[in-house]
Design a protein around this motif. Structure first.
Motif, mmCIF file in Angstrom:
data_model
loop_
_atom_site.group_PDB
_atom_site.id
_atom_site.type_symbol
_atom_site.label_atom_id
_atom_site.label_comp_id
_atom_site.label_asym_id
_atom_site.label_seq_id
_atom_site.Cartn_x
_atom_site.Cartn_y
_atom_site.Cartn_z
ATOM 1 N N ILE A 13 0.841 -1.200 0.000
ATOM 2 C CA ILE A 13 0.000 0.000 0.000
ATOM 3 C C ILE A 13 0.876 1.250 0.000
ATOM 4 O O ILE A 13 0.605 2.215 -0.725
ATOM 5 C CB ILE A 13 -0.962 -0.019 1.208
ATOM 6 N N ALA A 14 1.945 1.255 0.804
ATOM 7 C CA ALA A 14 2.834 2.414 0.867
ATOM 8 C C ALA A 14 3.500 2.668 -0.477
ATOM 9 O O ALA A 14 3.613 3.820 -0.923
ATOM 10 C CB ALA A 14 3.883 2.208 1.953
ATOM 11 N N VAL A 15 3.928 1.610 -1.155
ATOM 12 C CA VAL A 15 4.566 1.763 -2.463
ATOM 13 C C VAL A 15 3.573 2.301 -3.485
ATOM 14 O O VAL A 15 3.901 3.200 -4.275
ATOM 15 C CB VAL A 15 5.178 0.423 -2.927
ATOM 16 N N VAL A 16 2.341 1.798 -3.474
ATOM 17 C CA VAL A 16 1.319 2.273 -4.418
ATOM 18 C C VAL A 16 1.019 3.749 -4.178
ATOM 19 O O VAL A 16 0.925 4.543 -5.121
ATOM 20 C CB VAL A 16 0.038 1.412 -4.311
ATOM 21 N N VAL A 17 0.878 4.154 -2.920
ATOM 22 C CA VAL A 17 0.619 5.565 -2.600
ATOM 23 C C VAL A 17 1.788 6.426 -3.051
ATOM 24 O O VAL A 17 1.599 7.511 -3.627
ATOM 25 C CB VAL A 17 0.346 5.731 -1.085
ATOM 26 N N PHE A 21 1.188 9.379 -5.852
ATOM 27 C CA PHE A 21 1.241 10.788 -5.450
ATOM 28 C C PHE A 21 2.626 11.402 -5.537
ATOM 29 O O PHE A 21 2.761 12.621 -5.545
ATOM 30 C CB PHE A 21 0.702 10.946 -4.023
ATOM 31 N N GLY A 22 3.652 10.638 -5.532
ATOM 32 C CA GLY A 22 5.006 11.186 -5.597
ATOM 33 C C GLY A 22 5.555 11.458 -4.210
ATOM 34 O O GLY A 22 4.822 11.630 -3.242
ATOM 35 N N ARG A 23 6.878 11.502 -4.154
ATOM 36 C CA ARG A 23 7.546 11.660 -2.866
ATOM 37 C C ARG A 23 7.262 13.017 -2.228
ATOM 38 O O ARG A 23 7.041 13.123 -1.023
ATOM 39 C CB ARG A 23 9.052 11.466 -3.059
ATOM 40 N N GLY A 24 7.260 14.076 -3.023
ATOM 41 C CA GLY A 24 7.048 15.421 -2.472
ATOM 42 C C GLY A 24 5.662 15.593 -1.873
ATOM 43 O O GLY A 24 5.501 16.166 -0.799
ATOM 44 N N LYS A 25 4.656 15.078 -2.557
ATOM 45 C CA LYS A 25 3.284 15.220 -2.070
ATOM 46 C C LYS A 25 3.071 14.410 -0.790
ATOM 47 O O LYS A 25 2.423 14.876 0.152
ATOM 48 C CB LYS A 25 2.329 14.749 -3.165
ATOM 49 N N VAL A 26 3.635 13.199 -0.753
ATOM 50 C CA VAL A 26 3.485 12.349 0.430
ATOM 51 C C VAL A 26 4.207 12.971 1.624
ATOM 52 O O VAL A 26 3.673 13.004 2.740
ATOM 53 C CB VAL A 26 3.998 10.914 0.148
ATOM 54 N N SER A 27 5.398 13.523 1.405
ATOM 55 C CA SER A 27 6.132 14.117 2.530
ATOM 56 C C SER A 27 5.422 15.369 3.048
ATOM 57 O O SER A 27 5.379 15.597 4.258
ATOM 58 C CB SER A 27 7.572 14.440 2.140
ATOM 59 N N SER A 28 4.855 16.174 2.151
ATOM 60 C CA SER A 28 4.119 17.357 2.620
ATOM 61 C C SER A 28 2.845 16.941 3.349
ATOM 62 O O SER A 28 2.454 17.573 4.340
ATOM 63 C CB SER A 28 3.801 18.291 1.455
ATOM 64 N N MET A 30 2.467 14.167 5.092
ATOM 65 C CA MET A 30 2.883 13.677 6.411
ATOM 66 C C MET A 30 3.262 14.846 7.329
ATOM 67 O O MET A 30 3.034 14.795 8.527
ATOM 68 C CB MET A 30 4.061 12.707 6.280
ATOM 69 N N GLY A 31 3.851 15.900 6.752
ATOM 70 C CA GLY A 31 4.156 17.086 7.553
ATOM 71 C C GLY A 31 2.893 17.732 8.091
ATOM 72 O O GLY A 31 2.836 18.147 9.250
ATOM 73 N N GLU A 32 1.850 17.787 7.255
ATOM 74 C CA GLU A 32 0.576 18.349 7.708
ATOM 75 C C GLU A 32 -0.071 17.472 8.777
ATOM 76 O O GLU A 32 -0.677 17.976 9.724
ATOM 77 C CB GLU A 32 -0.372 18.526 6.516
ATOM 78 N N VAL A 33 0.058 16.158 8.622
ATOM 79 C CA VAL A 33 -0.475 15.244 9.640
ATOM 80 C C VAL A 33 0.257 15.470 10.964
ATOM 81 O O VAL A 33 -0.361 15.513 12.038
ATOM 82 C CB VAL A 33 -0.354 13.773 9.171
ATOM 83 N N GLY A 34 1.573 15.639 10.906
ATOM 84 C CA GLY A 34 2.344 15.910 12.118
ATOM 85 C C GLY A 34 1.939 17.209 12.789
ATOM 86 O O GLY A 34 1.808 17.277 14.009
ATOM 87 N N LYS A 35 1.702 18.252 11.988
ATOM 88 C CA LYS A 35 1.251 19.530 12.548
ATOM 89 C C LYS A 35 -0.121 19.381 13.188
ATOM 90 O O LYS A 35 -0.405 19.968 14.228
ATOM 91 C CB LYS A 35 1.198 20.597 11.462
ATOM 92 N N GLY A 36 -0.978 18.600 12.558
ATOM 93 C CA GLY A 36 -2.311 18.368 13.114
ATOM 94 C C GLY A 36 -2.255 17.643 14.442
ATOM 95 O O GLY A 36 -2.984 17.985 15.377
ATOM 96 N N ILE A 37 -1.388 16.649 14.528
ATOM 97 C CA ILE A 37 -1.237 15.915 15.787
ATOM 98 C C ILE A 37 -0.694 16.828 16.875
ATOM 99 O O ILE A 37 -1.158 16.809 18.016
ATOM 100 C CB ILE A 37 -0.323 14.683 15.574
#
Length: 92
Positions: A13-17, A21-28, A30-37
């Motif tokens: 699933i992680a590889v498909v995502v 979406f690409g590495r840049g979109k996934v990292s941004s 995850m950054g937003e998820v971290g800020k939300g937490i």
């Protein structure tokens, strides 16, 4: 259905995502998820502090009303002002 997803399934699933979406979109994302937490944890902490303050205020004896607190604060202010007001100075 979700009980059978193991480590290989999660990796797939992680590889498909990542491919979709690409590495840049996934990292941004995850950054937003971290800020939300972080914001959620801060909100929970602030709520707990507010609850504790309200509980402490509820424990005050009934004789201590806000009006009495205001009167006491005004008296302390007047006393402090008397300490710094010059006495006996000639302003002519």
């Amino acid at each position: 259905m979700l009980n059978n997803i193991g480590l290989p399934g999660l990796l797939l699933i992680a590889v498909v995502v990542l491919v979709l979406f690409g590495r840049g979109k996934v990292s941004s994302l995850m950054g937003e998820v971290g800020k939300g937490i972080t914001a959620f944890k801060k909100g929970v902490k602030d709520g707990a502090e507010e609850y504790d303050r309200a509980a402490e205020d509820a424990k005050k004896p009934i004789g201590q009303s806000p009006a009495e607190d205001a009167t006491r604060a005004q008296a302390q202010t007047n006393e402090a002002m008397r300490d710094v007001t010059p006495h006996g100075t000639d302003r002519s």
